[in-house]
Structure formats: C-alpha cells, structure tokens
Motif scaffolding. Sequence first.
Motif: not given
Length: 265
Positions: A199-202, A186-197
């Motif tokens: 994604r790095r934090q998560v 589920g996170y993989g589905v939304i991850e591409p739409w998150l900011s780079h910052r």
Amino acid sequence: MTTAITRRERRISPVFLGLFAIMVVSAWAVWTEYSASPGFAVFLFVVSGWVVSLCLHEYAHARTALHGGDLSIGAKGYLTLNPLKYTHVALSIVLPVVFVIMGGIGLPGGAVFIERHRIQGRWKHSLISAAGPLTNVLFAAALTAPFWLDATDRVPELFRFALAFLALLQVTAAILNFLPVPGLDGYGVIEPWLSHRVRRQVEPYAPFGLLGVFGILWIPEVNEAFFGAIDAVMRALGVSEWDTYWGQEFFRFWQGEPDIAGFRP
C-alpha cells in the motif's frame, strides 16, 4: 451510531431536489415529445439523470462510511446529497459531465473525504469503496428494466433511446470504477487486504490512476476489449446497439436533429 447525526445533516439539499426535478420534468418532455427540440429534452434528461446518479454514488460511499464508524460524514454535508459539498466538485460533477458531453463516456467521479482511521475492519473498508459503483449498477438495472422485462413496446421510442444512453453511462462508470487501479473504487475494495508495504508503494500513484487508465485505453486492443465488455453487459440487459446509438445521437442536439427515418430497416 447514527444518533449523533442531526436532522439538519440528513436533510436532502434543495440543490439535489432541483436536479431531481429537472430530471423528472425532462423525462416527461422526452416521453411525451412535448419539447420543440426532442434532442434538447434528451440532453437535459441524460445530463440531469447522470448528475443525480453521481450524487447517489457519493451518498452511498458516505452512508456506508457512516455506518462503518465515521460520524464526521454528517458534519461534512455528504448526507444531504448536495454535490456542492463534495471535496472536489470539479472532479465529482463538472469533469464527468464534460466527458459525457464530449465523448459519451461515464467518467467515474469521487470526492467524499472519509476518515478511514475511524473505521475498523477490512470488510467495512471494502464495502465503503464498493458502495459507489454498486449504486451505478443498480441505476443501470432500473433504467434498463423495460428492456430486460421485454416491455419496450409500452415505452415511446425516444424515451427508450434516452434510457439506453443513460444506462450506457452507468455501465461504463461501474466498469471503470471497479477496475483495481489506484485512485479508483476497485482498488479501494482490495486495498485493505494488501500488505502495508504494498500500500505504501502504490499510494504515490493513486492521483494518476484514472489518467493511466485512459492512456491504456488508447491502445486499440485494450479499447476494443473494454468497449466489448460494455457492449456485452448492455446486450445482457436487453439493450441493443441501435438504442444506445440513437440515444447518443439525440443527446447531441447541437449537431441537429438526427434523421432516424432514413436508417430504419
């Protein structure tokens, strides 16, 4: 794109064919009640069917990644449906099976290594992540067809129980996998739409996502809501709590054959 994949890399593994054969034979044994131990037949059918679904789950990730641009999938053996080719066999196959035996919950697996840098486009990345749990959804729909088609009167009772319990595992796995938690699909589905910052934090928390989910499920209110959602889906598919309960009871054959006659209304 698939022309670079050789026939050998696409050939279905004998390991998967063996698992599928066990599922078919045990399904026949449950249907006909041929086995001297109906519970053991249910156990074999559910476990083999569960492992087959895990293989299909990972295959869906791999196949979607292949069409998305990752041609390395074939060389890794992921298109053969061989569970021994997964990056983490213990996480993808062994641990989910142990959880089914111990608690009757469909634990998400997942260990195909996809070279994401080869894939361009956020929608492709999202679809790759969604492909696995969508396979569980389709598997659950197929297993429950006699229920939502109102054809259970044509299915032997024991086989109906086994179908219901195996479908419950598929629904559990799909819901867990679709949670937007790092490390899950589920996170993989939304991850591409998150900011780079973001994604790095998560990213550092991804290996602990599933553990966190199980920790949160210990909270009574969360546990009740989660399993309430699973029950709602099963009821929508036409499967009653009676069917799933007795499916799990027969599955646990080591506890002795359940006396269902004493519980009939």
